[in-house]
Design a protein around this motif. Structure first.
Motif, short mmCIF file in Angstrom:
data_model
loop_
_atom_site.label_atom_id
_atom_site.label_comp_id
_atom_site.label_asym_id
_atom_site.label_seq_id
_atom_site.Cartn_x
_atom_site.Cartn_y
_atom_site.Cartn_z
N PRO A 171 7.58 27.84 2.61
CA PRO A 171 8.35 26.60 2.80
C PRO A 171 7.72 25.63 3.78
N TRP A 172 7.18 26.14 4.90
CA TRP A 172 6.61 25.26 5.91
C TRP A 172 5.39 24.54 5.39
N LEU A 173 4.59 25.23 4.55
CA LEU A 173 3.38 24.63 4.01
C LEU A 173 3.71 23.59 2.95
N ILE A 174 4.70 23.91 2.11
CA ILE A 174 5.14 22.94 1.10
C ILE A 174 5.66 21.67 1.77
N THR A 175 6.47 21.85 2.80
CA THR A 175 7.01 20.70 3.53
C THR A 175 5.89 19.86 4.13
N LEU A 176 4.92 20.53 4.74
CA LEU A 176 3.80 19.83 5.36
C LEU A 176 3.00 19.05 4.31
N ILE A 177 2.72 19.69 3.19
CA ILE A 177 1.94 19.04 2.13
C ILE A 177 2.66 17.79 1.62
N LEU A 178 3.95 17.89 1.39
CA LEU A 178 4.71 16.74 0.87
C LEU A 178 4.78 15.61 1.88
N ILE A 179 4.94 15.94 3.15
CA ILE A 179 4.99 14.90 4.19
C ILE A 179 3.63 14.19 4.30
N VAL A 180 2.56 14.98 4.28
CA VAL A 180 1.23 14.38 4.35
C VAL A 180 0.98 13.49 3.13
N ALA A 181 1.34 14.01 1.95
CA ALA A 181 1.10 13.26 0.72
C ALA A 181 1.97 12.01 0.62
N GLY A 182 3.24 12.13 1.02
CA GLY A 182 4.18 11.03 0.81
C GLY A 182 4.25 10.02 1.93
N LEU A 183 3.83 10.42 3.13
CA LEU A 183 3.94 9.52 4.28
C LEU A 183 2.60 9.30 4.99
N VAL A 184 1.95 10.38 5.38
CA VAL A 184 0.74 10.25 6.20
C VAL A 184 -0.37 9.53 5.45
N ILE A 185 -0.66 9.96 4.22
CA ILE A 185 -1.75 9.34 3.46
C ILE A 185 -1.44 7.88 3.13
N VAL A 198 0.84 -1.20 0.00
CA VAL A 198 0.00 0.00 0.00
C VAL A 198 0.87 1.25 0.00
N VAL A 199 1.82 1.30 0.92
CA VAL A 199 2.71 2.46 1.02
C VAL A 199 3.46 2.64 -0.29
N TYR A 200 3.94 1.54 -0.86
CA TYR A 200 4.74 1.63 -2.07
C TYR A 200 3.91 2.14 -3.25
N LEU A 201 2.72 1.59 -3.44
CA LEU A 201 1.92 1.96 -4.60
C LEU A 201 1.36 3.38 -4.49
N VAL A 202 1.00 3.78 -3.28
CA VAL A 202 0.30 5.05 -3.11
C VAL A 202 1.24 6.25 -3.09
N ASN A 203 2.43 6.10 -2.48
CA ASN A 203 3.19 7.30 -2.11
C ASN A 203 3.62 8.17 -3.29
N LEU A 204 4.14 7.59 -4.35
CA LEU A 204 4.61 8.42 -5.46
C LEU A 204 3.44 9.08 -6.19
N THR A 205 2.31 8.40 -6.23
CA THR A 205 1.12 8.97 -6.86
C THR A 205 0.64 10.19 -6.08
N THR A 206 0.55 10.08 -4.76
CA THR A 206 0.07 11.21 -3.95
C THR A 206 1.10 12.33 -3.91
N ILE A 207 2.39 11.98 -3.94
CA ILE A 207 3.42 13.02 -3.98
C ILE A 207 3.32 13.82 -5.28
N THR A 208 3.11 13.11 -6.39
CA THR A 208 2.99 13.80 -7.68
C THR A 208 1.77 14.71 -7.70
N LEU A 209 0.65 14.22 -7.16
CA LEU A 209 -0.55 15.06 -7.07
C LEU A 209 -0.27 16.31 -6.21
N ALA A 210 0.43 16.11 -5.10
CA ALA A 210 0.74 17.23 -4.21
C ALA A 210 1.67 18.22 -4.90
N PHE A 211 2.67 17.72 -5.59
CA PHE A 211 3.65 18.58 -6.26
C PHE A 211 2.98 19.45 -7.31
N GLU A 212 2.11 18.83 -8.11
CA GLU A 212 1.41 19.58 -9.14
C GLU A 212 0.44 20.58 -8.52
#
Length: 327
Positions: free
Chosen positions: A289-303, A265-279
């Motif tokens: 910077p703090w908001l970008i960092t938070l968004i990427l952490i939530v997208a890449g790890l939390v979700i 689950v972690v493997y399949l989801v993380n890059l997809t959510t990171i890409t969505l967050a980045f775009e």
């Protein structure tokens, strides 16, 4: 009872290593967009991630190989249907999900070109190459009934050194040979892993020290950490074996074990959510910077971690048919 406890202990440290490896992959996927969008991000963050690059994916393949003898002990039909449900199905489904998501984000003039690119779809687009290569490994695995698993890793790694073309199928063949060598190395070690872990510390400690040195050098030299050749296979295998020896000696971390059991689950989801967050960061013009960092952490790890409880759903495995009771 002793055998059961031994089996449970093995499952514990294997799950923990798998969880650690897949979370390190997720963190590594966050690092590049973080460095690009947040000026002043410490360079050491990227260097630490790069130093682990020679060991993360090899460890995941090695751990899969460790479970191969148990898988092959099942009836052939059970073995095949299990891999179709647990590997082929999520690979096909997430290939479609990722392709549609990325097509929608990139808005290319040639709509849906990705879905019609047979090479990209079969070899695994973006991070999906892992499942594609693993499927090939399991397809070849029954050959170990005829040829011992320990015969395969060195020739496969050696052969990968000669595949240097940039052609997509050649690059894919290189991945199959190189990462497959770790898979079959794991299968070979499965029979002696308990004895290996009982070995006195002298040799494994030396291997871990060598792996640390190799990781440090790889962080400084891109070629060392990206070249799939015989020498890099040996160095990565040294590190993986050292980690395997060390694993039962470190305190059990239940969270990592839990994440390891849902690693797909972690493997399949993380890059997809990171890409969505980045775009989304670009589209919304977010610059803090703090908001970008938070968004990427939530997208890449939390979700991705929050979705681990869905590992048994149709998103990640095809449900087994329930036997119908006769009235």
């Amino acid at each position: 009872m002793a055998a059961t406890e031994s089996s449970g202990a093995r499952a514990g440290w294997m799950d923990m290593l798998r969880g650690l490896a897949v979370l390190l992959v997720a963190v590594f996927h966050i690092q590049y967009p973080l460095m690009e969008r947040v000026p002043g991000t410490p360079d050491v963050l990227l260097r630490v991630g790069e130093s682990m690059q020679p060991f993360r994916m090899p460890l995941l393949f090695f751990l899969s190989g460790l479970l191969l003898p148990r898988s092959l002990a099942k009836p052939p039909r059970t073995y095949v249907t299990g891999k179709l449900r647990g590997l082929v199905w999520p690979f096909v489904l997430w290939t479609v999900i990722v392709a549609i998501t990325f097509e929608a984000l990139w808005r290319d003039e040639d709509r849906w070109w990705l879905l019609t690119d047979a090479t990209a779809m079969l070899t695994g687009f973006q991070h999906l190459w892992f499942l594609s290569v693993l499927i090939v490994c399991y397809a070849l695995a029954p050959l170990t009934r005829l040829v011992p698993a320990w015969v395969l890793p060195l020739p496969m790694a050696f052969a990968s050194s000669f595949l240097t073309s940039d052609a997509p199928w050649v690059e894919y063949g290189e991945k199959v040979l190189w990462y497959g060598a770790f898979f079959f190395a794991g299968a070979a070690v499965a029979e002696v892993v308990t004895r290996w872990q009982r070995l006195s510390p002298l040799v494994p400690a030396g291997m871990l020290a060598l792996a640390l040195a190799w990781g440090y050098l790889a962080a400084q030299d891109q070629e060392l950490r990206t070249t799939l050749g015989f020498a890099s296979f040996i160095m990565s295998l040294v590190g993986v074996l050292g980690i395997t020896w060390l694993a039962p000696r470190v305190p059990r971390i239940r969270f990592l074990e839990w994440a390891g059991r849902g690693s797909i689950v972690v493997y399949l989801v993380n890059l997809t959510t990171i890409t969505l967050a980045f775009e989304s960061i670009d589209a919304l013009g977010i610059e803090q910077p703090w908001l970008i960092t938070l968004i990427l952490i939530v997208a890449g790890l939390v979700i991705p971690v929050a979705m681990v409880p869905l590992s048994r759903t149709v998103l990640f495995t095809w449900p087994a048919r329930r036997s119908l009771r006769r009235a």
